[in-house]
Design a protein around this motif. Structure first.
Motif, short mmCIF file in Angstrom:
data_model
loop_
_atom_site.label_atom_id
_atom_site.label_comp_id
_atom_site.label_asym_id
_atom_site.label_seq_id
_atom_site.Cartn_x
_atom_site.Cartn_y
_atom_site.Cartn_z
N LYS A 1 -12.56 14.97 -0.67
CA LYS A 1 -11.45 14.49 -1.50
C LYS A 1 -11.20 13.02 -1.20
O LYS A 1 -11.11 12.62 -0.03
N ALA A 2 -11.08 12.21 -2.26
CA ALA A 2 -10.87 10.77 -2.06
C ALA A 2 -10.16 10.17 -3.26
O ALA A 2 -10.18 10.70 -4.37
N GLY A 3 -9.51 9.05 -3.03
CA GLY A 3 -8.86 8.32 -4.10
C GLY A 3 -8.59 6.89 -3.64
O GLY A 3 -8.53 6.62 -2.44
N HIS A 4 -8.44 5.96 -4.61
CA HIS A 4 -8.11 4.59 -4.22
C HIS A 4 -6.64 4.33 -4.47
O HIS A 4 -5.91 5.18 -5.01
N THR A 5 -6.18 3.16 -4.09
CA THR A 5 -4.75 2.86 -4.11
C THR A 5 -4.43 1.73 -5.08
O THR A 5 -3.70 0.80 -4.74
N THR B 1 -4.86 10.90 1.02
CA THR B 1 -4.56 10.80 -0.41
C THR B 1 -3.10 11.14 -0.71
O THR B 1 -2.58 10.75 -1.75
N LYS B 2 -2.45 11.88 0.19
CA LYS B 2 -1.05 12.25 -0.03
C LYS B 2 -0.12 11.05 0.01
O LYS B 2 1.01 11.12 -0.47
N PHE B 3 -0.61 9.94 0.59
CA PHE B 3 0.24 8.77 0.78
C PHE B 3 -0.28 7.55 0.03
O PHE B 3 0.15 6.43 0.30
N SER B 4 -1.20 7.76 -0.90
CA SER B 4 -1.77 6.64 -1.65
C SER B 4 -0.72 5.91 -2.48
O SER B 4 -0.82 4.70 -2.70
N GLN B 5 0.32 6.64 -2.94
CA GLN B 5 1.37 6.00 -3.74
C GLN B 5 2.09 4.92 -2.96
O GLN B 5 2.58 3.94 -3.53
N VAL B 6 2.17 5.10 -1.63
CA VAL B 6 2.84 4.10 -0.79
C VAL B 6 2.14 2.75 -0.93
O VAL B 6 2.78 1.70 -1.07
N SER B 7 0.81 2.77 -0.91
CA SER B 7 0.05 1.54 -1.05
C SER B 7 0.13 0.99 -2.48
O SER B 7 0.17 -0.21 -2.69
N LEU B 8 0.17 1.89 -3.45
CA LEU B 8 0.34 1.47 -4.84
C LEU B 8 1.64 0.71 -5.02
O LEU B 8 1.71 -0.28 -5.76
N ASP B 9 2.70 1.17 -4.35
CA ASP B 9 4.03 0.57 -4.51
C ASP B 9 4.25 -0.65 -3.62
O ASP B 9 5.26 -1.34 -3.77
N SER C 1 5.15 -8.70 -5.79
CA SER C 1 5.49 -7.29 -5.87
C SER C 1 4.40 -6.53 -6.59
O SER C 1 3.52 -7.11 -7.24
N LYS C 2 4.47 -5.21 -6.51
CA LYS C 2 3.53 -4.37 -7.25
C LYS C 2 3.68 -4.64 -8.75
O LYS C 2 4.75 -5.04 -9.23
N GLY C 3 2.61 -4.42 -9.49
CA GLY C 3 2.67 -4.58 -10.94
C GLY C 3 2.56 -6.00 -11.44
O GLY C 3 2.63 -6.23 -12.64
N THR C 4 2.37 -6.96 -10.53
CA THR C 4 2.21 -8.35 -10.94
C THR C 4 0.79 -8.58 -11.46
O THR C 4 -0.18 -8.19 -10.81
N TYR C 5 0.68 -9.20 -12.61
CA TYR C 5 -0.62 -9.57 -13.16
C TYR C 5 -0.90 -11.03 -12.82
O TYR C 5 -0.23 -11.93 -13.34
N SER D 1 -2.22 -5.61 1.27
CA SER D 1 -1.53 -4.54 0.57
C SER D 1 -0.60 -3.88 1.58
O SER D 1 -1.05 -3.18 2.49
N GLY D 2 0.72 -4.14 1.44
CA GLY D 2 1.66 -3.66 2.44
C GLY D 2 1.30 -4.22 3.81
O GLY D 2 1.07 -5.42 3.95
#
Length: 312
Positions: free
Chosen positions: A43-47, A66-74, A178-182, A208-209
């Motif tokens: 199991k794998a996912g990116h952030t 992977t349970k904490f990937s949202q932390v890096s996304l945010d 911040s997150k979401g910046t283009y 990232s964080g």
């Protein structure tokens, strides 16, 4: 003649975070699949994606990570962005067709004044060439079909944008945001404010964080290692939460917390906390504290906790 059967890889449970230095020209998902194959991970996912034309830090999560990937996304991000002043393109970066060329006559002093205007909270209109969805389809599909979609602006924060270099129309900025910046949109907006236009010539994610690109490894270096060496590179899942406050529980309280039960604690209210058991580095999961109660948000399973303790 039949082609030889492709050898099946025996997948296994792998837990942790791999800090990858994504190469130029590779999509984030392709980089993830290569690393997943090299680690034989189940199991794998990116952030959060990096465009193929961007390089740099791409945290990859495996198993419990992977349970904490949202932390890096945010999390807040850091970038080294190179702007080509005087050139605007259809995509806002070097991949698009050139729309206009102008002579970039701005001085460094003028650029410093303009860049300073973008520090703090700003409004950005997401680019058409982005993965944002409209009616279930990414915007870039509409853009490639020549269809323009109105996009609402979004509020983002530029914490810092330091000028690293300016020579021959190339402006390099060290950006914390911040997150979401283009960053492509930031480049275009700076160029518009300067009156000469601009596009993004190169982009490298540096942070990232709490994680930095200095900790990252390239795919080539990863491929040259043994499986044991690759696994030794994995950071524990709580590395994604390293800048959160922590709280430790004794054995009985830790066991109850892992079942999802709320626990009374002597601690101040907090939006985010890392929770540990009595053993050193026995990470249990994330939670928040409200009115003296510790409330679980994301929990590891007892098997995941034991597996991570065995890897220490």
């Amino acid at each position: 003649m039949n082609a030889p059967a492709r050898q099946r890889i025996q997948r296994r449970a792998v837990h942790g975070v791999l800090l990858l230095d994504k190469p130029l020209g590779l999509s984030s998902n392709d980089a993830l699949q290569k690393a997943k194959w090299l680690l034989r991970a189940e199991k794998a996912g990116h952030t959060g994606t990096l465009d193929p034309l961007a390089t740099g830090l791409l945290p990859l999560c495996f198993g419990a990570g992977t349970k904490f990937s949202q932390v890096s996304l945010d999390a807040d991000k850091g970038y080294l962005a190179t702007l080509q002043l005087g050139i605007t393109t259809t995509t806002g970066d070097a991949e698009g067709e050139v729309l206009e060329r102008r002579e970039p006559n701005a001085t460094r002093a003028q650029i410093e004044v303009i860049v300073a205007r973008f520090i703090g909270e700003i409004e950005q209109v997401p680019p058409m060439y982005s993965a944002l969805k409209h009616e279930g389809r990414p915007l870039y599909e509409y853009a490639r079909a020549g269809i323009h979609i109105e996009r609402p602006s979004r509020r983002v924060t530029i914490h810092r944008a330091d000028i690293v270099a300016f020579e021959n129309g190339l402006l390099t900025l060290d950006v914390a945001c911040s997150k979401g910046t283009y960053i492509r949109t930031l480049a275009e907006d700076i160029g518009r404010a300067l009156g000469c236009g601009a596009s993004l010539a190169a982009l490298r994610r540096t942070k990232s964080g709490p994680l930095t690109v200095e900790q990252a490894i390239s795919l080539d270096a990863l491929a040259a290692m043994s499986e044991q060496e690759r696994e030794a590179l994995l950071h524990p899942p709580d590395s994604l939460l390293a800048d959160w406050p922590s709280l430790s529980l004794d054995g009985e309280e830790a066991a109850r917390f892992l079942t999802g039960l709320r626990r009374r604690v002597q601690a101040q209210d907090a939006i985010n906390v890392r929770v540990y058991g009595p053993q050193p580095k026995a990470f249990l999961g994330s939670a928040h504290i409200q009115s003296g109660e510790l409330i679980a948000d994301r929990l590891l399973s007892p098997q995941e906790v034991d597996s991570l303790l065995g890897a220490v």
